[in-house]
Design a protein around this motif. Structure first.
Motif, PDB file in Angstrom:
ATOM      1  N   MET A   1      30.653  47.194  22.251  1.00  0.00           N
ATOM      2  CA  MET A   1      30.828  47.099  23.686  1.00  0.00           C
ATOM      3  C   MET A   1      30.855  45.623  24.087  1.00  0.00           C
ATOM      4  O   MET A   1      30.079  44.819  23.587  1.00  0.00           O
ATOM      5  N   ARG A   2      31.753  45.283  24.974  1.00  0.00           N
ATOM      6  CA  ARG A   2      31.921  43.900  25.422  1.00  0.00           C
ATOM      7  C   ARG A   2      30.774  43.494  26.348  1.00  0.00           C
ATOM      8  O   ARG A   2      30.366  44.246  27.220  1.00  0.00           O
ATOM      9  N   GLU A   3      30.297  42.300  26.131  1.00  0.00           N
ATOM     10  CA  GLU A   3      29.243  41.742  26.979  1.00  0.00           C
ATOM     11  C   GLU A   3      29.836  41.346  28.334  1.00  0.00           C
ATOM     12  O   GLU A   3      30.862  40.681  28.401  1.00  0.00           O
ATOM     13  N   ILE A   4      29.195  41.779  29.423  1.00  0.00           N
ATOM     14  CA  ILE A   4      29.647  41.452  30.765  1.00  0.00           C
ATOM     15  C   ILE A   4      28.705  40.406  31.346  1.00  0.00           C
ATOM     16  O   ILE A   4      27.494  40.625  31.435  1.00  0.00           O
ATOM     17  N   LYS A   5      29.263  39.262  31.707  1.00  0.00           N
ATOM     18  CA  LYS A   5      28.464  38.221  32.356  1.00  0.00           C
ATOM     19  C   LYS A   5      29.390  37.333  33.167  1.00  0.00           C
ATOM     20  O   LYS A   5      30.602  37.335  32.972  1.00  0.00           O
ATOM     21  N   PHE A   6      28.784  36.603  34.086  1.00  0.00           N
ATOM     22  CA  PHE A   6      29.536  35.775  35.014  1.00  0.00           C
ATOM     23  C   PHE A   6      28.897  34.410  35.148  1.00  0.00           C
ATOM     24  O   PHE A   6      27.679  34.266  35.020  1.00  0.00           O
ATOM     25  N   ARG A   7      29.730  33.429  35.440  1.00  0.00           N
ATOM     26  CA  ARG A   7      29.269  32.153  35.986  1.00  0.00           C
ATOM     27  C   ARG A   7      29.649  32.184  37.460  1.00  0.00           C
ATOM     28  O   ARG A   7      30.456  33.006  37.877  1.00  0.00           O
ATOM     29  N   ALA A   8      29.095  31.268  38.243  1.00  0.00           N
ATOM     30  CA  ALA A   8      29.449  31.220  39.660  1.00  0.00           C
ATOM     31  C   ALA A   8      29.641  29.772  40.084  1.00  0.00           C
ATOM     32  O   ALA A   8      28.821  28.902  39.770  1.00  0.00           O
ATOM     33  N   TRP A   9      30.743  29.517  40.787  1.00  0.00           N
ATOM     34  CA  TRP A   9      31.020  28.200  41.352  1.00  0.00           C
ATOM     35  C   TRP A   9      30.560  28.214  42.803  1.00  0.00           C
ATOM     36  O   TRP A   9      30.994  29.046  43.589  1.00  0.00           O
ATOM     37  N   ASP A  10      29.646  27.295  43.124  1.00  0.00           N
ATOM     38  CA  ASP A  10      29.137  27.156  44.491  1.00  0.00           C
ATOM     39  C   ASP A  10      30.034  26.156  45.207  1.00  0.00           C
ATOM     40  O   ASP A  10      30.018  24.956  44.903  1.00  0.00           O
ATOM     41  N   LYS A  11      30.842  26.633  46.151  1.00  0.00           N
ATOM     42  CA  LYS A  11      31.803  25.780  46.853  1.00  0.00           C
ATOM     43  C   LYS A  11      31.110  24.753  47.733  1.00  0.00           C
ATOM     44  O   LYS A  11      31.627  23.648  47.912  1.00  0.00           O
ATOM     45  N   ASN A  12      29.943  25.101  48.276  1.00  0.00           N
ATOM     46  CA  ASN A  12      29.228  24.171  49.160  1.00  0.00           C
ATOM     47  C   ASN A  12      28.599  23.023  48.383  1.00  0.00           C
ATOM     48  O   ASN A  12      28.690  21.868  48.790  1.00  0.00           O
TER      49      ASN A  12
END
Length: 161
Positions: A1-12
């Protein structure tokens, strides 16, 4: 099963948050979609074992030449991760992955930055040969030092940008 994860770019704050931080504060980040851009993990690693995320800038090699691309999700008829703008110019380079013995999938590309922290890389590498790109990465990127504070990470020395 593929690992699900995210990074996040904070625009502010112009800051990239790592997957651990995003997981801990996922509800807050998702509910503020005007401030944050979520960047999904492709499920692939680059040739050096680094996770490849949406929005990463990669160098890819094919038939003795190299190109630099942004990693994007293509939703049309056959959804897949693509290397942009290659798809637009009918070169059809995409990320497909090869399974390693340890179960991870990798692709023969190299992550050299991302479109949020290093947009200049897309212009700087245009028209370079594979050898010139390798020399550029060795000269300009090899000594980058990353700082991890409060769940985010950024290149040391980029604070004023």
């Amino acid at each position: 099963m593929r690992e699900i994860k995210f990074r996040a770019w904070d625009k502010n704050l112009e800051r990239l948050y790592n997957p651990d931080y995003v997981q801990e504060y996922f509800h807050e980040i998702v509910s503020d979609n005007k401030r944050f851009t979520l960047l999904q993990y492709t499920g692939l690693k680059d040739k050096n074992g680094k996770d490849i995320f949406e929005g990463d800038i990669v160098v890819a090699w094919s038939e003795g030449r190299s190109e630099k691309f942004e990693v994007r999700w293509r939703q049309e008829s056959a959804p897949k991760w693509i290397l942009y703008p290659a798809w637009q110019s009918q070169k059809f380079w995409n990320l497909h992955g090869t399974k390693r013995e340890d179960g991870y999938y990798y692709d023969m590309v190299e992550v050299i930055g991302n479109i949020y922290e290093h947009p200049e890389l897309l212009d700087e590498l245009a028209g370079m040969t594979e050898e010139e790109i390798d020399e550029y990465i060795e000269r300009e990127c090899a000594d980058w030092v990353w700082e991890n504070t409060d769940g985010g990470f950024s290149r040391v020395g980029d604070e004023g940008k």
